[in-house]
Design an enzyme around this catalytic site. Structure first.
Site, mmCIF file in Angstrom:
data_model
loop_
_atom_site.group_PDB
_atom_site.id
_atom_site.type_symbol
_atom_site.label_atom_id
_atom_site.label_comp_id
_atom_site.label_asym_id
_atom_site.label_seq_id
_atom_site.Cartn_x
_atom_site.Cartn_y
_atom_site.Cartn_z
ATOM 1 N N GLY A 1 100.427 88.824 -33.098
ATOM 2 C CA GLY A 1 101.905 89.146 -33.828
ATOM 3 C C GLY A 1 101.956 90.540 -34.137
ATOM 4 N N HIS B 1 102.299 92.643 -43.411
ATOM 5 C CA HIS B 1 100.804 92.317 -43.342
ATOM 6 C C HIS B 1 100.057 93.679 -42.648
ATOM 7 C CE1 HIS B 1 97.453 90.018 -42.126
ATOM 8 N NE2 HIS B 1 97.123 90.814 -41.063
ATOM 9 N N GLU B 2 100.522 94.170 -41.713
ATOM 10 C CA GLU B 2 100.086 95.425 -40.915
ATOM 11 C C GLU B 2 99.945 96.879 -41.801
ATOM 12 O OE1 GLU B 2 98.433 94.280 -38.660
ATOM 13 O OE2 GLU B 2 100.016 92.565 -38.098
ATOM 14 N N HIS C 1 97.315 96.771 -43.950
ATOM 15 C CA HIS C 1 95.955 97.179 -43.337
ATOM 16 C C HIS C 1 95.763 98.618 -43.681
ATOM 17 C CE1 HIS C 1 94.128 93.763 -41.583
ATOM 18 N NE2 HIS C 1 95.325 93.429 -40.897
ATOM 19 N N ASP D 1 86.080 87.427 -30.304
ATOM 20 C CA ASP D 1 87.143 86.676 -29.737
ATOM 21 C C ASP D 1 87.237 85.020 -29.900
ATOM 22 O OD1 ASP D 1 88.837 88.817 -29.044
ATOM 23 O OD2 ASP D 1 88.113 88.938 -27.111
ATOM 24 N N LYS E 1 98.679 82.507 -31.117
ATOM 25 C CA LYS E 1 98.973 81.725 -32.212
ATOM 26 C C LYS E 1 99.689 80.756 -31.503
ATOM 27 C CE LYS E 1 101.285 81.841 -36.685
ATOM 28 N NZ LYS E 1 101.940 82.660 -37.658
ATOM 29 N N GLU F 1 91.174 90.810 -43.135
ATOM 30 C CA GLU F 1 92.098 89.950 -43.074
ATOM 31 C C GLU F 1 92.461 89.388 -44.393
ATOM 32 O OE1 GLU F 1 93.918 90.690 -40.416
ATOM 33 O OE2 GLU F 1 92.869 91.688 -39.269
ATOM 34 N N TYR G 1 91.663 84.680 -42.658
ATOM 35 C CA TYR G 1 93.009 85.073 -43.272
ATOM 36 C C TYR G 1 93.304 84.020 -44.404
ATOM 37 C CZ TYR G 1 94.179 87.544 -38.997
ATOM 38 O OH TYR G 1 94.047 88.236 -37.856
ATOM 39 N N MET H 1 99.279 94.474 -34.451
ATOM 40 C CA MET H 1 98.026 95.116 -34.963
ATOM 41 C C MET H 1 97.982 96.441 -35.378
ATOM 42 S SD MET H 1 94.628 95.246 -33.982
ATOM 43 C CE MET H 1 93.784 96.629 -34.449
ATOM 44 N N GLU H 2 97.312 96.665 -36.550
ATOM 45 C CA GLU H 2 97.539 97.761 -37.534
ATOM 46 C C GLU H 2 97.034 99.165 -36.944
ATOM 47 O OE1 GLU H 2 95.539 95.047 -37.412
ATOM 48 O OE2 GLU H 2 93.497 95.625 -38.430
ATOM 49 N N ARG I 1 101.577 85.191 -26.958
ATOM 50 C CA ARG I 1 100.982 85.362 -28.262
ATOM 51 C C ARG I 1 100.070 84.022 -28.631
ATOM 52 N NH1 ARG I 1 104.269 86.350 -34.044
ATOM 53 N NH2 ARG I 1 102.490 85.865 -35.704
ATOM 54 N N CYS J 1 92.415 97.252 -28.810
ATOM 55 C CA CYS J 1 90.919 97.264 -28.877
ATOM 56 C C CYS J 1 90.116 96.263 -29.747
ATOM 57 C CB CYS J 1 90.483 98.658 -28.970
ATOM 58 S SG CYS J 1 90.814 100.054 -27.884
ATOM 59 N N GLN J 2 90.978 95.727 -30.887
ATOM 60 C CA GLN J 2 90.185 94.937 -31.783
ATOM 61 C C GLN J 2 89.989 93.683 -31.094
ATOM 62 O OE1 GLN J 2 92.158 93.894 -35.293
ATOM 63 N NE2 GLN J 2 90.388 93.510 -36.429
HETATM 64 N N1 BES Z 1 94.343 92.901 -36.948
HETATM 65 C C1 BES Z 1 94.932 91.783 -36.747
HETATM 66 C C2 BES Z 1 94.833 91.413 -35.290
HETATM 67 C C3 BES Z 1 93.555 91.227 -34.672
HETATM 68 C C4 BES Z 1 92.316 90.620 -35.130
HETATM 69 C C5 BES Z 1 93.565 91.510 -33.178
HETATM 70 C C6 BES Z 1 91.424 90.261 -34.724
HETATM 71 C C7 BES Z 1 92.324 91.207 -32.706
HETATM 72 C C8 BES Z 1 91.314 90.755 -33.331
HETATM 73 C C9 BES Z 1 96.304 91.785 -37.304
HETATM 74 O O1 BES Z 1 96.532 92.444 -38.476
HETATM 75 C C10 BES Z 1 96.934 90.392 -37.496
HETATM 76 O O2 BES Z 1 96.294 89.936 -38.457
HETATM 77 N N2 BES Z 1 97.779 90.033 -36.896
HETATM 78 C C11 BES Z 1 98.429 88.770 -37.297
HETATM 79 C C12 BES Z 1 99.556 88.886 -38.232
HETATM 80 C C13 BES Z 1 99.821 87.828 -39.178
HETATM 81 C C14 BES Z 1 98.583 87.333 -40.037
HETATM 82 C C15 BES Z 1 100.836 88.119 -40.344
HETATM 83 C C16 BES Z 1 99.070 87.823 -35.867
HETATM 84 O O3 BES Z 1 98.761 88.614 -34.859
HETATM 85 O O4 BES Z 1 99.543 86.893 -36.014
HETATM 86 ZN ZN ZN Z 2 95.552 91.539 -39.881
#
Ligand code: BES
Ligand code: ZN
Length: 556
Positions: free
Chosen positions: A214, A241-242, A245, A324, A509, A264, A332, A216-217, A507, A66-67
């Site tokens: 990676g 990380h999660e 959160h 998005d 990233k 973040e 971060y 989601m919390e 993913r 959802c985020q």
């Molecule tokens: N909350 C984020 C993921 C997110 C952010 C989803 C914004 C949708 C919109 C999650 O906690 C996160 O930061 N994930 C990172 C982890 C990493 C920084 C250790 C990721 O997915 O890479």
């Molecule tokens: Zn995060």
């Protein structure tokens, strides 16, 4: 087909508003509103997988993300972090062999009864169709809509800690249970300097390979990328990380998405405070140094490629912007660097951690703005830190400055320097032996350094691979960094591997930079186009949309 909606009043990112006129005579009274609604298969919060797309191949699998603003495609809601609510959910599943989990706790599992009860509380429905099963959940802590989460599939569970279960398909349960066995140590490390964990259970659920993040919390049910299974726990910092959160984000929540760095940046800071306790400050600082590359790359991308300097600010103006589109490593890593800098200003980790403990207590169950943080920080330190030092903080440069960070931090460079020496050797044409004492993330740093040279010869690339066996690596961070290096030097033998990697993980990233690198390279465009076409329905809708944008930017 990916459908375009054509309703009036419809915004492709923000959706269609639902207006509920309230009767005037009820002003001042509480009223209850029931909304009956259906979702559609296009709901971009949800991923639906056929049995053939799962490991077991027998049952379908679904999960949600959802985020930031996709909860509205799942249910009508005030889809802003500012509106927090508790919820109850009753989920009827038409296949009684499927298990449903939510970002909440099963209704009858309270702290007292948790030990004696099965985690998966459900009842076979008493109605005529006996193959149905009902799952009941409750989230007692008020949460923002972006934290609502649901998943269903052939899920088995393993207890991986005193308050933690892991959910995934049985085929990979043991492997993940082992990979994540330090979960409790991370929670305990956080509790050693913060208030106790507020959410009772901390559970993990593995998403499908197409999942775009990676981790989601989601409260009580962190969603994790399947790419975290390196086999040697080298990617578990995502779990730290999660977990973090649970304080920054889930208890103390950014009020609007412009304040995303309060979620973040704080979480990365907490993550590294946990890592320092488990692996030492050297390692935590090394992760800060490693994160710098993604910060620089994100800044470059927004300045040079997408031409949106606003998104390089720690607190950008996101009026009318789909979050998005502005997502990057900037909140971060710039956020982390700002907090690390403030740590030095106030005299070190101990002082800053005790400030954080107070901050999370003060703002728990609420939402915060950047100004709330600034005012609270100054009020907490005004009599404890020399005013001259506090006055030196250039808030505007940190918060509203475009591009790079205004002040560099001095990180412990022990782990980085060892790598730096090897990297310089390779770059100046001298091959190296593999140093077996290195940790996995040091190879990622080596690759970051080697990427600075863009014209490696075929022989050099093959020599590097002979020494380190990067091509064979099971660590997704290493595979990613290695493939970027190869693409940059037009090493075409890597293309099949890149295409395979891009068909195996969604993913963002990894996926977005790899496609961008292919598009930028001399001969990668065809591979990029063919791979995208092949994986059109593998990637999540959000990912696919952003990839299309990246492809467009690359041609422009
Ligand atoms: N909350 C984020 C993921 C997110 C952010 C989803 C914004 C949708 C919109 C999650 O906690 C996160 O930061 N994930 C990172 C982890 C990493 C920084 C250790 C990721 O997915 O890479
Ligand atoms: Zn995060």
């Amino acid at each position: 087909m990916r459908k375009q909606d054509s309703k009036p009043n419809h915004n492709p990112s923000f959706g269609t508003p639902l207006y509920i006129p309230l009767p005037k005579e009820n002003v001042g009274n509480k009223i209850s509103v029931t909304v009956h609604y259906n979702t559609t298969p296009e709901s971009e919060a949800l991923v639906w997988l056929e049995p053939s797309q799962t490991l077991g191949k027998k049952k379908p699998f679904m999960f949600s993300q959802c985020q930031a603003i996709h909860a509205r495609s799942l249910l009508p809601c005030q889809d802003t972090p500012e509106a927090k609510a508790t919820y109850d959910a009753s989920i009827t599943c038409d296949d009684n062999e499927l298990v449903v989990v939510m970002g909440a706790l099963p209704k009858d599992s309270t702290s007292e009864s948790r030990e004696s009860k099965d985690q998966l509380t459900s009842t076979d429905s008493s109605n005529s169709n006996s193959s149905k099963k009902v799952f009941e959940f409750v989230q007692k802590i008020p949460i923002s809509s972006y934290l609502i989460a649901i998943s269903a599939g052939n899920l088995s569970s393993a207890k991986i800690g005193p308050r933690s279960y892991l959910f995934t398909e049985p085929e990979q349960l043991d492997a993940f249970a082992h990979e994540f066995e330090d979960t409790e140590a991370f929670i305990a490390a956080a509790e050693s300097f913060l208030e106790p964990y507020a959410w009772d259970q901390y559970n993990l659920l593995i998403a499908s390979p197409s999942y775009n993040f990676g981790g989601m919390e989601n409260p009580n049910c962190t969603l994790c990328s399947a790419s975290l299974l390196a086999g040697d726990k080298s990617l578990v910092s995502v779990v730290a990380h999660e977990i973090s959160h649970s304080w920054s984000g889930n208890l103390v929540t950014n009020k609007v998405w412009s304040d995303f760095w309060l979620n973040e940046g704080f979480t990365v800071y907490l993550e590294r405070r946990i890592l320092s306790r488990i692996y030492g400050q050297e390692y935590a600082d090394f992760m800060g140094i490693l994160g710098r590359k993604s910060l620089d790359d994100s800044i470059d991308n927004f300045l040079e490629n997408e031409k949106v300097p606003e998104f390089t600010k720690l607190r950008p103006d996101l009026n009318g912007v789909d979050p998005d589109d502005s997502f990057s490593s900037i909140p971060y890593e710039k956020g982390f660097n700002f907090l690390y800098y403030l740590t030095q200003v106030v005299g070190g980790f101990e002082n800053f951690e005790s400030f954080l403990k107070n901050y999370f207590k003060e703002f728990a169950y609420k939402t915060v703005t950047t100004d709330d943080f600034k005012n609270y920080f100054l009020s907490q330190f005004e009599n404890k830190v020399d005013q001259v030092e506090l006055d030196k903080i250039d808030w505007d440069a940190w918060l509203y400055g475009v591009g790079k960070i205004p002040v560099e931090n001095n990180f412990d460079r022990t782990l980085a320097d060892r790598v730096e020496i090897a990297a310089q050797s390779w770059i100046s044409g001298h091959s190296q032996e593999k140093d077996e004492s290195w940790q996995a993330m040091q190879y990622v740093y080596l690759l970051q350094k080697l990427q600075q040279k863009k014209d490696w010869t075929i022989e050099e690339i093959e020599k590097i691979d002979q020494v380190y066996e990067f091509t064979k690596s099971k660590n997704s961070e290493i595979s990613f960094a290695w493939q970027i290096l190869c693409i940059q030097s037009d090493y075409k033998n890597i293309f099949p591997l890149v295409s395979e990697f891009l068909s195996r993980t969604g993913r963002m990233k990894y996926v977005r930079p790899l496609y961008r690198a292919l598009l930028k390279s001399k001969e990668g465009r065809t591979v990029a186009e063919e791979t995208l076409e092949k994986n059109k329905y593998f990637y999540m809708t959000t990912t696919y949309k952003l990839l299309i944008k990246d492809f467009r930017n690359a041609t422009a």
